[in-house]
Design an enzyme around this catalytic site. Structure first.
Site, PDB file in Angstrom:
ATOM      1  N   GLU A 105       0.837  -1.209   0.000  1.00  0.00           N
ATOM      2  CA  GLU A 105       0.000   0.000   0.000  1.00  0.00           C
ATOM      3  C   GLU A 105       0.869   1.256   0.000  1.00  0.00           C
ATOM      4  OE1 GLU A 105      -2.473  -1.388   3.369  1.00  0.00           O
ATOM      5  OE2 GLU A 105      -4.185  -0.856   2.107  1.00  0.00           O
ATOM      6  N   GLU A 125      -3.744  -9.460   3.687  1.00  0.00           N
ATOM      7  CA  GLU A 125      -4.550  -9.138   4.875  1.00  0.00           C
ATOM      8  C   GLU A 125      -5.646 -10.158   5.140  1.00  0.00           C
ATOM      9  OE1 GLU A 125      -3.398  -7.004   2.733  1.00  0.00           O
ATOM     10  OE2 GLU A 125      -2.740  -5.182   3.777  1.00  0.00           O
TER      11      GLU A 125
END
Ligand SMILES: NC(=O)c1ccc[n+]([C@@H]2O[C@H](COP(=O)([O-])OP(=O)(O)OC[C@H]3O[C@@H](n4cnc5c(N)ncnc54)[C@H](O)[C@@H]3O)[C@@H](O)[C@H]2O)c1
Length: 698
Positions: A105, A125
């Site tokens: 990210e 995740e």
């Protein structure tokens, strides 16, 4: 900037280096350091562009999971990512190792990304019950398209730099030194007046999506994600990304992220994440305990397990000698191994050359002398103590001093087997699970005399062959099978009370088990259970105990291999078909034994199987046969198809509440008596104190 983030300028390019070993987790202090470094780069008139790189073995490999349960320190990661993206100077991420989760990210906030060919990137995740919460769900679809982004986030699997280059995540592959290469790349971009590319300004091209794309996608992943909370929320985030600007999408992403983070599932999955790492730590065996080198492996017995175990080692590139009683058994065993490899090849998982190479590492033998130079021998003959004692006496006679002698017994007393040799310190249990070449779990059984060096070596062996090794104590059935025995007892008792086996399996599977216990028995062979139980030293004096297995065995219904067991099977098919004949047999037997038939609801089915399991787990824990509750959880998730998202039986007990579990155990004790339902003292104590298993310290 601070201890964890450095700033320097090299030939007109600002270089920000993150140095937070071991994996450069983007912890609070790192985020502060990066913000300060960005301010400095922005103000540095001699810096024309910025490179963000990491020291050590990897780019940022994710968030700092230990911060999850604390209040979020400012700046948070979304702020850092949007600050990077908002820079007026061009920012390049330089990636090596793995850019995972918050790491990727961060890189997606950069205007360009370059990487070593060996690097990997991903958003894993989901494996922790979460979704990428620092705008990953909004940025990745803008960069690579909706479907590719979904696939990466739903599987959680990282991809190679080459694949990432193809998808447009990586712009440039660097050869040689990464930082030098990245600085040169940044200079080239500046020289060419390359535009500052901000992903937030890209729109997701939803017009090219087929009609009903999202509904179809949900269907496609339904099986693989059954029972999981986060995947549906990831899909929702991506749907949002197709409709809203990034900032708005990110706000909703954040809400859904918080929902995931607060879910019992995420707590359970994070517990497992740590537990799977902690199993490697053994309090009385320091990390630097010497390990014996293992270069040659011997296996005794080429049956179901011996063959699978041979494959594990050949897959890891180690030569294996397999000893059998006669040529026919050897040929049968090695034939099965070859067939298994060929099936993998036909599915494109192995090349023909790899099949040849692996088969080339496996050699058959009929004489004990063939094991003379093995560093590790694993015995996998029938489950019979006398036979195993004989085999170990023979191994003692032929194996070189220092060889590790292991047994794959699933239940027998390791110390008795060790006593058949003059070197009990070298004897250990290596309990593989079927199919041995597939199942991740390896129970490593410590005998009274097993030496620390041999234990350390066994833990190392697990790593070499890609298994999760869990050290357990020597008791009947060790940890996994001893607990499974309790679950099976209740499962079969409920059948006598009138619940058909297929209903129990359905309820267990709906609850999340990979397979119901009766389907498992049909697969493994009912005869195996019957024979193993007959040899059990602590058999209860109870004619109803596991009576259904014995009954089916007496009727020649041994499971899939005979075409019938708890179910029946059509010729050549593995699909279980409920069988009224079985219902009749069980009903008649219940009558003969005087077992009252009663209505049992689904909740009771679950409670009786899993509370029995948990209570036994507590006994095992207190006796020290498992080091930690997490070890038991790792065993159940990796060896018995227990749903990962429940975190394993001990963590599940915590989620239910130990007071509630104890009340259940007491309730069944009231109905069925003391024999099986006496609460474990540890459960009683923790329930009384309001404690949890996962919070318990020995
Ligand atoms: N099958 C499972 O699911 C499973 C799972 C975990 C552990 N185990 C354990 O693994 C062991 C082997 O089980 P299996 O299912 O592979 O059995 P199996 O019957 O498939 O194979 C046993 C093999 O050992 C050979 N053998 C017997 N005596 C021998 C000797 N003296 N020397 C050399 N070879 C000999 C037999 O010829 C046979 O091929 C048992 O201890 C069992 O409890 C089995």
């Amino acid at each position: 900037m601070n201890d964890l983030v450095r700033y320097e300028r090299r030939d007109g390019i600002a270089l920000i280096t993150i140095d937070n070993p071991p994996v450069n987790a983007i912890a609070h202090a790192v985020r502060q350091g990066v913000m300060a470094a960005l301010d400095r780069a922005a103000a540095d008139g001699a810096a024309h562009a910025v490179v963000i790189a990491c020291a050590g073995r990897t780019f940022i490999a994710g968030a700092d999971i230990s911060e999850f349960d604390k209040p979020r320190g400012k700046p948070d990661l979304p702020e850092v990512v949007s600050r990077i993206e908002g820079m007026d100077k061009l920012v390049v991420a330089a990636i090596h190792g793995t850019a995972l989760g918050g790491g990727l990210e961060t890189a997606l906030g950069c205007h360009y990304r370059c990487a070593l060919a060996s690097a990997r990137v991903g958003l894993p995740e989901v494996l922790l019950g979460l979704l990428p919460g620092a705008s990953g769900t909004q940025r990745l679809p803008r960069l690579v398209g909706v479907e590719a982004a979904l696939d990466m986030m739903i599987s959680g699997k990282p991809i190679s730099a080459a694949e990432a280059r193809e998808k447009g995540i990586i712009d440039e592959i660097i050869e040689g030194d990464l930082v030098d290469g990245a600085l040169a790349y940044a200079r080239r971009l500046v020289g060419a007046r390359a535009p500052i590319r901000r992903i937030r300004d890209l729109a997701v091209d939803a017009s090219r999506l087929p009609k009903d794309f999202f509904a179809d996608y949900r269907q496609r992943i339904a099986r693989q994600t059954r029972g999981y909370f986060a995947p549906e929320r990831i899909v929702q985030c991506v749907e949002i990304a197709t409709r809203l600007p990034l900032a708005e999408g990110h706000r909703l992403e954040r809400e859904l992220f918080e929902q995931c983070k607060a879910s019992t599932q995420s707590v359970a999955l994070r517990h497992l994440f740590f537990a799977e790492r902690e199993v490697a730590k053994i309090p009385d065996i320091p990390k630097d305990t010497p390990q014996r080198p293992i270069a040659r492996v011997g296996i005794v017995g080429a049956g179901t397990m011996g063959g699978g175990i041979a494959m594990c080692f050949a897959n890891a590139g180690l030569p294996v000698t397999v000893l059998e009683v006669d040529a026919a058994a050897l040929e049968r065993g090695l034939g099965t191994v070859r067939r298994n490899y060929e099936i993998s090849a036909s599915r494109g998982r192995l090349s023909e050359a790899e099949v040849r190479q692996r088969m080339g590492l496996i050699e058959g033998a009929l004489e004990d002398g063939a094991l003379a130079d093995a560093d590790l021998v694993i015995e996998a003959v029938f489950e019979d103590l006398g036979l195993k004692e004989q085999v170990f006496a023979r191994l003692d006679a032929v194996c070189r001093p220092g060889a590790v002698l292991a047994t794959n017994t699933s239940t027998l007393d390791l110390d008795r087997i060790a006593r058949a040799t003059r070197r009990p310190a070298d004897v250990i249990g290596l309990h593989f699970f079927s199919p041995a070449n597939v199942m991740k779990l390896l129970e490593i059984v410590r005998g009274a005399q097993t030496s620390p060096e041999v234990i350390a070596t066994a833990m190392g062996v697990a790593k070499i062959i890609g298994k999760i090794g869990v050290l357990v104590g020597n008791c009947w059935g060790f940890v996994g099978n001893r607990m499974f025995g309790q679950m099976i007892r209740e499962n079969q008792m409920m059948q006598l009370e009138g619940v058909p086996p297929e209903r129990i399996d359905r309820v267990a599977e709906e609850w999340g088990m990979a397979m119901g216990p009766n389907g498992v028995f049909d697969l493994a062979g009912i005869d195996i259970d019957v024979k193993v139980r007959r040899g059990r030293p602590d058999k209860p004096d109870d004619p109803t105990w596991c009576r259904v297995s014995d009954l089916l065995f007496e009727h020649g219904r041994l499971g899939q291999k005979t075409g019938s067991g708890f179910y029946r099977y059509e010729e050549g098919s593995r699909t279980p078909i409920p069988d009224p004949l079985v219902h009749d047999l069980i009903r008649a037997e219940a009558k003969r034994l005087g077992v009252a038939r009663r209505e049992i609801d689904d909740a009771e089915i679950i409670e009786r199987m899993f509370y029995a399991l948990i209570n036994e787990g507590a006994l095992i824990l207190e006796a020290g046969h498992a080091l930690r509750p997490g070890d038991i959880d790792v065993i159940w998730v990796n060896g018995y198809g227990f749903p990962r998202y429940r975190g394993g039986p001990m963590r599940h007990a915590d989620a239910v509440g130990l007071g509630e579990v104890l009340a259940g155990v007491e309730r069944y004790r009231g109905r069925y008596g003391d024999r099986y339902w006496r609460p474990a003292p540890l459960l009683e104590r923790l329930a009384r104190e309001g404690g949890t298993f996962t919070g318990w310290q020995r």
